[in-house]
Design a protein around this motif. Sequence first.
Motif, short mmCIF file in Angstrom:
data_model
loop_
_atom_site.label_atom_id
_atom_site.label_comp_id
_atom_site.label_asym_id
_atom_site.label_seq_id
_atom_site.Cartn_x
_atom_site.Cartn_y
_atom_site.Cartn_z
N LYS A 14 0.86 -1.19 0.00
CA LYS A 14 0.00 0.00 0.00
C LYS A 14 0.89 1.23 0.00
O LYS A 14 1.69 1.39 0.91
N PRO A 15 0.84 2.07 -0.99
CA PRO A 15 0.02 1.94 -2.19
C PRO A 15 0.61 0.90 -3.13
O PRO A 15 1.82 0.65 -3.14
N GLN A 17 2.12 -0.69 -6.38
CA GLN A 17 2.98 -0.22 -7.47
C GLN A 17 3.05 -1.34 -8.51
O GLN A 17 3.28 -2.50 -8.15
N HIS A 33 -2.32 -3.96 -11.88
CA HIS A 33 -3.33 -3.68 -10.86
C HIS A 33 -3.42 -4.90 -9.95
O HIS A 33 -3.31 -6.03 -10.43
#
Length: 83
Positions: A14-15, A17, A33
């Motif tokens: 998180k986030p 990549q 994703h």
Amino acid sequence: MAVSERLRAVHQAKPFQPFTLHLSDGRSPKVTHPELLAIAPTGRWAMVIDSDESTHYVDILLVTDIEVKKPKSKDGSWRRKAG
């Protein structure tokens, strides 16, 4: 850290990549994703869905490298490596 553990860590970061799996057979599926990667509960197999919706079944033992893209800069462009 075992490859399956590293893959889970990169997948759950998180986030998130985007990253590329480099395989011993020369393939390099990209994971753009987190919902486009599924890892078997045993950690032995993974399924990657490419941007063109083709499916790659990956034996985790064939992963030679996990390449994570550098985070985007504040202006939205990808950072370049110095050098």
